[in-house]
Design a protein around this motif. Structure first.
Motif, PDB file in Angstrom:
ATOM      1  N   UNK A 127       0.837  -1.199   0.000  1.00 23.09           N
ATOM      2  CA  UNK A 127       0.000   0.000   0.000  1.00 23.09           C
ATOM      3  C   UNK A 127       0.877   1.256   0.000  1.00 23.09           C
ATOM      4  N   UNK A 128       0.338   2.381  -0.516  1.00 17.55           N
ATOM      5  CA  UNK A 128       1.049   3.641  -0.344  1.00 17.55           C
ATOM      6  C   UNK A 128       1.190   3.948   1.151  1.00 17.55           C
ATOM      7  N   UNK A 129       2.291   4.552   1.540  1.00 15.91           N
ATOM      8  CA  UNK A 129       2.496   4.883   2.957  1.00 15.91           C
ATOM      9  C   UNK A 129       1.368   5.730   3.522  1.00 15.91           C
ATOM     10  N   UNK A 130       0.778   6.568   2.670  1.00 17.06           N
ATOM     11  CA  UNK A 130      -0.273   7.467   3.155  1.00 17.06           C
ATOM     12  C   UNK A 130      -1.453   6.678   3.717  1.00 17.06           C
ATOM     13  N   UNK A 131      -1.607   5.407   3.277  1.00 20.61           N
ATOM     14  CA  UNK A 131      -2.736   4.592   3.721  1.00 20.61           C
ATOM     15  C   UNK A 131      -2.391   3.702   4.909  1.00 20.61           C
ATOM     16  N   UNK A 132      -1.213   3.890   5.486  1.00 18.33           N
ATOM     17  CA  UNK A 132      -0.777   3.049   6.604  1.00 18.33           C
ATOM     18  C   UNK A 132      -0.642   3.861   7.895  1.00 18.33           C
ATOM     19  N   UNK A 133      -0.886   3.229   9.008  1.00 17.85           N
ATOM     20  CA  UNK A 133      -0.547   3.794  10.313  1.00 17.85           C
ATOM     21  C   UNK A 133      -1.237   5.080  10.688  1.00 17.85           C
ATOM     22  N   UNK A 134      -2.390   5.333  10.153  1.00 18.16           N
ATOM     23  CA  UNK A 134      -3.104   6.562  10.508  1.00 18.16           C
ATOM     24  C   UNK A 134      -2.588   7.806   9.824  1.00 18.16           C
ATOM     25  N   UNK A 135      -1.826   7.642   8.736  1.00 18.14           N
ATOM     26  CA  UNK A 135      -1.234   8.811   8.089  1.00 18.14           C
ATOM     27  C   UNK A 135      -2.266   9.722   7.431  1.00 18.14           C
ATOM     28  N   UNK A 136      -3.354   9.175   6.929  1.00 17.69           N
ATOM     29  CA  UNK A 136      -4.384  10.020   6.322  1.00 17.69           C
ATOM     30  C   UNK A 136      -4.979  10.958   7.374  1.00 17.69           C
ATOM     31  N   UNK A 137      -5.201  10.417   8.576  1.00 17.78           N
ATOM     32  CA  UNK A 137      -5.738  11.262   9.650  1.00 17.78           C
ATOM     33  C   UNK A 137      -4.739  12.348  10.048  1.00 17.78           C
ATOM     34  N   UNK A 138      -3.455  12.002  10.005  1.00 17.77           N
ATOM     35  CA  UNK A 138      -2.425  12.997  10.354  1.00 17.77           C
ATOM     36  C   UNK A 138      -2.411  14.140   9.346  1.00 17.77           C
ATOM     37  N   UNK A 139      -2.642  13.829   8.087  1.00 17.88           N
ATOM     38  CA  UNK A 139      -2.726  14.878   7.063  1.00 17.88           C
ATOM     39  C   UNK A 139      -3.887  15.816   7.380  1.00 17.88           C
ATOM     40  N   UNK A 140      -5.031  15.240   7.709  1.00 12.46           N
ATOM     41  CA  UNK A 140      -6.203  16.070   8.020  1.00 12.46           C
ATOM     42  C   UNK A 140      -5.953  16.925   9.272  1.00 12.46           C
ATOM     43  N   UNK A 141      -5.356  16.309  10.288  1.00  9.02           N
ATOM     44  CA  UNK A 141      -5.078  17.050  11.520  1.00  9.02           C
ATOM     45  C   UNK A 141      -4.094  18.190  11.266  1.00  9.02           C
ATOM     46  N   UNK A 142      -3.124  17.948  10.381  1.00 10.34           N
ATOM     47  CA  UNK A 142      -2.159  18.990  10.058  1.00 10.34           C
ATOM     48  C   UNK A 142      -2.835  20.157   9.351  1.00 10.34           C
ATOM     49  N   UNK A 143      -3.707  19.850   8.398  1.00  6.01           N
ATOM     50  CA  UNK A 143      -4.416  20.921   7.700  1.00  6.01           C
ATOM     51  C   UNK A 143      -5.237  21.757   8.671  1.00  6.01           C
ATOM     52  N   UNK A 144      -5.946  21.115   9.567  1.00  2.97           N
ATOM     53  CA  UNK A 144      -6.760  21.838  10.549  1.00  2.97           C
ATOM     54  C   UNK A 144      -5.877  22.718  11.430  1.00  2.97           C
ATOM     55  N   UNK A 145      -4.797  22.150  11.933  1.00  8.29           N
ATOM     56  CA  UNK A 145      -3.933  22.882  12.867  1.00  8.29           C
ATOM     57  C   UNK A 145      -3.251  24.060  12.184  1.00  8.29           C
ATOM     58  N   UNK A 146      -2.773  23.860  10.962  1.00 10.91           N
ATOM     59  CA  UNK A 146      -2.093  24.952  10.252  1.00 10.91           C
ATOM     60  C   UNK A 146      -3.052  26.099   9.991  1.00 10.91           C
ATOM     61  N   UNK A 147      -4.257  25.785   9.533  1.00 14.09           N
ATOM     62  CA  UNK A 147      -5.220  26.846   9.242  1.00 14.09           C
ATOM     63  C   UNK A 147      -5.651  27.575  10.510  1.00 14.09           C
ATOM     64  N   UNK A 148      -5.807  26.849  11.601  1.00 11.25           N
ATOM     65  CA  UNK A 148      -6.141  27.504  12.865  1.00 11.25           C
ATOM     66  C   UNK A 148      -5.018  28.445  13.301  1.00 11.25           C
ATOM     67  N   UNK A 149      -3.774  27.961  13.188  1.00 14.66           N
ATOM     68  CA  UNK A 149      -2.631  28.782  13.588  1.00 14.66           C
ATOM     69  C   UNK A 149      -2.520  30.028  12.723  1.00 14.66           C
ATOM     70  N   UNK A 150      -2.767  29.872  11.429  1.00 15.70           N
ATOM     71  CA  UNK A 150      -2.693  31.029  10.530  1.00 15.70           C
ATOM     72  C   UNK A 150      -3.738  32.069  10.908  1.00 15.70           C
ATOM     73  N   UNK A 151      -4.955  31.631  11.121  1.00 17.74           N
ATOM     74  CA  UNK A 151      -6.018  32.585  11.455  1.00 17.74           C
ATOM     75  C   UNK A 151      -5.733  33.294  12.777  1.00 17.74           C
ATOM     76  N   UNK A 152      -5.238  32.559  13.758  1.00 23.82           N
ATOM     77  CA  UNK A 152      -4.920  33.171  15.040  1.00 23.82           C
ATOM     78  C   UNK A 152      -3.788  34.191  14.891  1.00 23.82           C
ATOM     79  N   UNK A 153      -2.806  33.867  14.048  1.00 25.61           N
ATOM     80  CA  UNK A 153      -1.690  34.782  13.852  1.00 25.61           C
ATOM     81  C   UNK A 153      -2.129  36.020  13.076  1.00 25.61           C
ATOM     82  N   UNK A 154      -2.950  35.849  12.078  1.00 21.10           N
ATOM     83  CA  UNK A 154      -3.471  37.004  11.357  1.00 21.10           C
ATOM     84  C   UNK A 154      -4.307  37.895  12.275  1.00 21.10           C
ATOM     85  N   UNK A 155      -5.063  37.279  13.160  1.00 28.93           N
ATOM     86  CA  UNK A 155      -5.841  38.061  14.122  1.00 28.93           C
ATOM     87  C   UNK A 155      -4.917  38.860  15.038  1.00 28.93           C
ATOM     88  N   UNK A 156      -3.830  38.221  15.498  1.00 26.05           N
ATOM     89  CA  UNK A 156      -2.871  38.926  16.348  1.00 26.05           C
ATOM     90  C   UNK A 156      -2.226  40.082  15.585  1.00 26.05           C
TER      91      UNK A 156
END
Length: 412
Positions: A296-325
């Motif tokens: 299988x592609x690595x992206x489909x192993x070990x919860x990596x797809x969920x990590x991609x989603x969590x990263x997208x959420x966290x990055x966008x939250x951090x960006x919005x908070x920084x822009x607000x600051x």
């Protein structure tokens, strides 16, 4: 509030992206290899600036992509903190880019200090060549023998003696100390002030690096990397005697200057973290889709797809908070945006650290090597959780403000 990039930001951002794609990305790997070879020589006194950096800076300056951080249309781009933030994010994708555009620390913070607080003479002597990129600078605050998370612990002194100021003390993690073009440092030390409160007992002083009594002891590695030719080092000040005109805004003004310096600087750091996190996420996805294990592609192993989603959420939250600051800093100033500035200083490096850690795991051994920028990004994130105030101090600031809102000014 409106976080839609202004027309000026959009125009500058497109030009920065194009410059990075055309001129920086093709040479970055070669540039970093040259720096690593330089470090392997073992003597920081022999560090030199690779010619490609000199060439890129000249090109960026000629194209008007220069001093983009400074909110002064005569000396820089004249962008607000909010307008500059997306540019800092884009530069954060590269270890080279901030310096290429004369937008790298500690010079940006030092230039802002001189722009806001420097005398005309200080601006002529030091700000002008810094803005031109003719020299580099150093910031000396952290000390090896004191818990520097509390700046009132500072042991180094800056004592007024008639028409002079005399500096004594040890500083370390002084960024930029190893650079061959470093010509001036901003030194912060204690100053005897009769009747002054605890926040008016420190001063900032401009120190020529060749002043008698300035002794560079060593460069300090971060996870084994000395960050040549920039460097972070230990420097001792032994009865360094300077004219009193070297004091910035006079004795006792150190804390006020520090707050003015650190507000925009923290936002710059955080937006660069977000840019680095975006690049780490891209690398993680490309690696995950391009490698196969167990059929299988690595992206489909070990919860990596969920990590991609969590990263997208966290990055966008951090960006919005920084822009607000950034928006709030522009609107009400650093003191009015203390909660938001402290919040992003906790959030952005932690987000970068988590995203990079996941990307390293997907890359396996390559992730901790110098074949990718991930190890460097991880060191950046981990260091920033200490630099400019550790996480715990910023959380303490936020808590103190929240308690005060409920009338508990002494902490309850």
């Amino acid at each position: 509030m409106d976080f839609q990039p202004s027309a000026r930001t959009t125009e500058y951002l497109e030009r920065v992206k194009r410059f990075m794609a055309d001129h920086i990305e093709p040479v970055e790997a070669e540039y970093l290899q040259a720096l690593h070879a330089m470090e392997a020589g073992g003597d920081w006194r022999r560090w030199k600036v690779p010619p490609v950096m000199v060439e890129l800076k000249a090109r960026a300056k000629a194209e008007g992509l220069w001093n983009l951080f400074l909110p002064d249309a005569k000396l820089g781009a004249g962008l607000s903190t909010l307008e500059y933030a997306p540019l800092a994010e884009q530069m954060g994708r590269s270890f080279m880019a901030p310096e290429v555009f004369n937008c790298s620390a500690p010079d940006t913070g030092n230039m802002e200090v001189l722009w806001r607080y420097g005398s005309p003479e200080q601006q002529e002597q030091w700000l002008k060549p810094l803005l031109a990129g003719d020299i580099r600078s150093v910031f000396c605050m952290t000390e090896p023998d004191a818990a520097s998370s509390d700046a009132t612990n500072m042991q180094a002194t800056a004592e007024v003696d008639g028409d002079h100021v005399v500096l004594n003390g040890k500083k370390w993690w002084s960024s930029g100390l190893g650079h061959p073009n470093a010509k001036v440092a901003i030194f912060m030390g204690r100053t005897s002030q009769a009747g002054a409160d605890r926040h008016h007992q420190h001063s900032m002083v401009l120190v020529p690096m060749d002043a008698p009594g300035v002794e560079i002891i060593r460069m300090l590695p971060v996870y084994g990397d000395h960050d040549a030719p920039h460097g972070h080092g230990e420097v001792h000040f032994n009865n360094v005697r300077l004219p009193a005109s070297a004091l910035i805004s006079g004795p006792g003004m150190g804390f006020e200057i520090a707050q003015g310096r650190l507000g925009p600087g923290r936002i710059h750091h955080c937006m660069r973290c977000i840019g680095a996190a975006e690049r780490a996420l891209e690398l993680m996805i490309d690696r995950g889709m391009g490698r196969t294990a167990f059929g299988k592609p690595l992206i489909n192993l070990g919860g990596n797809r969920e990590r991609v989603a969590e990263a997208r959420i966290a990055i966008d939250q951090a960006r919005l908070l920084t822009l607000y600051a950034a928006w709030k800093l522009d609107d009400v100033g650093a003191l009015g945006a203390m909660t938001e500035i402290s919040a992003i200083k906790v959030v952005a490096p932690n987000v970068l650290q988590k995203v990079v850690d996941d990307a390293i795991q997907v890359h396996g051994g390559a992730g901790v090597s110098r074949d990718t920028p991930l190890a460097g990004f991880f060191a950046q994130a981990r260091s920033l959780r200490i630099a400019d105030g550790p996480d715990e101090v910023h959380k303490g600031v936020i808590t103190r403000i929240e308690l005060a809102k409920r009338g508990f000014s002494k902490g309850g």
